[in-house]
Design a protein around this motif. Structure first.
Motif, PDB file in Angstrom:
ATOM      1  N   ALA A  35      37.973  43.445  31.733  1.00 31.21           N
ATOM      2  CA  ALA A  35      37.497  43.692  33.103  1.00 31.21           C
ATOM      3  C   ALA A  35      35.977  43.783  33.191  1.00 31.21           C
ATOM      4  O   ALA A  35      35.416  44.798  33.560  1.00 31.21           O
ATOM      5  CB  ALA A  35      38.135  44.938  33.687  1.00 31.21           C
ATOM      6  N   PHE A  36      35.304  42.721  32.834  1.00 33.31           N
ATOM      7  CA  PHE A  36      33.859  42.663  33.058  1.00 33.31           C
ATOM      8  C   PHE A  36      33.534  41.357  33.757  1.00 33.31           C
ATOM      9  O   PHE A  36      34.353  40.448  33.809  1.00 33.31           O
ATOM     10  CB  PHE A  36      33.062  42.834  31.756  1.00 33.31           C
ATOM     11  CG  PHE A  36      33.210  41.723  30.774  1.00 33.31           C
ATOM     12  CD1 PHE A  36      32.395  40.609  30.830  1.00 33.31           C
ATOM     13  CD2 PHE A  36      34.152  41.795  29.767  1.00 33.31           C
ATOM     14  CE1 PHE A  36      32.522  39.582  29.911  1.00 33.31           C
ATOM     15  CE2 PHE A  36      34.290  40.779  28.839  1.00 33.31           C
ATOM     16  CZ  PHE A  36      33.469  39.669  28.918  1.00 33.31           C
ATOM     17  N   GLY A  37      32.351  41.267  34.312  1.00 30.16           N
ATOM     18  CA  GLY A  37      31.940  40.061  35.016  1.00 30.16           C
ATOM     19  C   GLY A  37      32.707  39.856  36.306  1.00 30.16           C
ATOM     20  O   GLY A  37      33.060  40.810  36.998  1.00 30.16           O
ATOM     21  N   CYS A  38      32.977  38.616  36.629  1.00 32.34           N
ATOM     22  CA  CYS A  38      33.658  38.290  37.884  1.00 32.34           C
ATOM     23  C   CYS A  38      35.093  38.779  37.905  1.00 32.34           C
ATOM     24  O   CYS A  38      35.637  39.037  38.972  1.00 32.34           O
ATOM     25  CB  CYS A  38      33.633  36.782  38.113  1.00 32.34           C
ATOM     26  SG  CYS A  38      31.983  36.152  38.440  1.00 32.34           S
ATOM     27  N   THR A  85      44.528  49.742  32.796  1.00 35.82           N
ATOM     28  CA  THR A  85      44.518  50.064  34.223  1.00 35.82           C
ATOM     29  C   THR A  85      43.652  49.092  35.008  1.00 35.82           C
ATOM     30  O   THR A  85      42.816  48.389  34.447  1.00 35.82           O
ATOM     31  CB  THR A  85      43.978  51.486  34.469  1.00 35.82           C
ATOM     32  OG1 THR A  85      42.643  51.567  33.960  1.00 35.82           O
ATOM     33  CG2 THR A  85      44.844  52.538  33.806  1.00 35.82           C
ATOM     34  N   GLY A  86      43.875  49.066  36.321  1.00 36.53           N
ATOM     35  CA  GLY A  86      43.035  48.276  37.213  1.00 36.53           C
ATOM     36  C   GLY A  86      43.313  46.790  37.218  1.00 36.53           C
ATOM     37  O   GLY A  86      42.423  45.999  37.524  1.00 36.53           O
ATOM     38  N   LYS A 106      40.875  51.809  25.861  1.00 33.15           N
ATOM     39  CA  LYS A 106      42.303  51.645  26.111  1.00 33.15           C
ATOM     40  C   LYS A 106      42.604  51.763  27.596  1.00 33.15           C
ATOM     41  O   LYS A 106      43.401  50.985  28.141  1.00 33.15           O
ATOM     42  CB  LYS A 106      43.081  52.697  25.323  1.00 33.15           C
ATOM     43  CG  LYS A 106      44.568  52.600  25.459  1.00 33.15           C
ATOM     44  CD  LYS A 106      45.250  53.662  24.612  1.00 33.15           C
ATOM     45  CE  LYS A 106      46.738  53.640  24.809  1.00 33.15           C
ATOM     46  NZ  LYS A 106      47.398  54.697  24.042  1.00 33.15           N
ATOM     47  N   GLU A 107      41.935  52.712  28.265  1.00 33.62           N
ATOM     48  CA  GLU A 107      42.141  52.901  29.700  1.00 33.62           C
ATOM     49  C   GLU A 107      41.660  51.679  30.483  1.00 33.62           C
ATOM     50  O   GLU A 107      42.290  51.264  31.443  1.00 33.62           O
ATOM     51  CB  GLU A 107      41.403  54.149  30.169  1.00 33.62           C
ATOM     52  CG  GLU A 107      41.588  54.445  31.639  1.00 33.62           C
ATOM     53  CD  GLU A 107      40.850  55.694  32.056  1.00 33.62           C
ATOM     54  OE1 GLU A 107      40.422  55.724  33.217  1.00 33.62           O
ATOM     55  OE2 GLU A 107      40.686  56.608  31.231  1.00 33.62           O
TER      56      GLU A 107
END
Length: 85
Positions: free
Chosen positions: A49-52, A7-8, A2-3
């Motif tokens: 939020a993975f990879g590029c 976020t980010g 969930k975070e």
């Protein structure tokens, strides 16, 4: 998890999510089923939020973990010539 989703967020993540979603919808409308996989991959990169999309494709000039060449202790290597018979 969930975070990581909440976020980010960066412009890159938003673009990956938006373009992936667009590709999925267009693939469904055009009945191009392989496009759903492609769009789903890009959308999931933006969402999770993975990879590029997480900024892992580029390598900065000075990244953490690498020593600065000015502060590194270099030792001179001495070679010895070995002759055969």
């Amino acid at each position: 998890m969930k975070e990581r989703i909440l976020t980010g967020w960066t412009l890159t993540r938003v673009l990956y999510l938006a373009m992936g979603t667009y590709i999925v919808f267009q693939s469904v409308l055009e009945q191009q089923w392989i496009g759903i996989l492609l769009g789903g991959y890009f959308a999931s990169m933006g969402l999770f939020a993975f990879g590029c999309a997480a900024g892992n494709c580029g390598v900065g000039r000075y990244s953490q973990g690498h020593k600065n060449h000015d502060s590194a202790n270099f030792e001179e290597v001495v070679f010895e010539e070995v002759k055969g018979k």
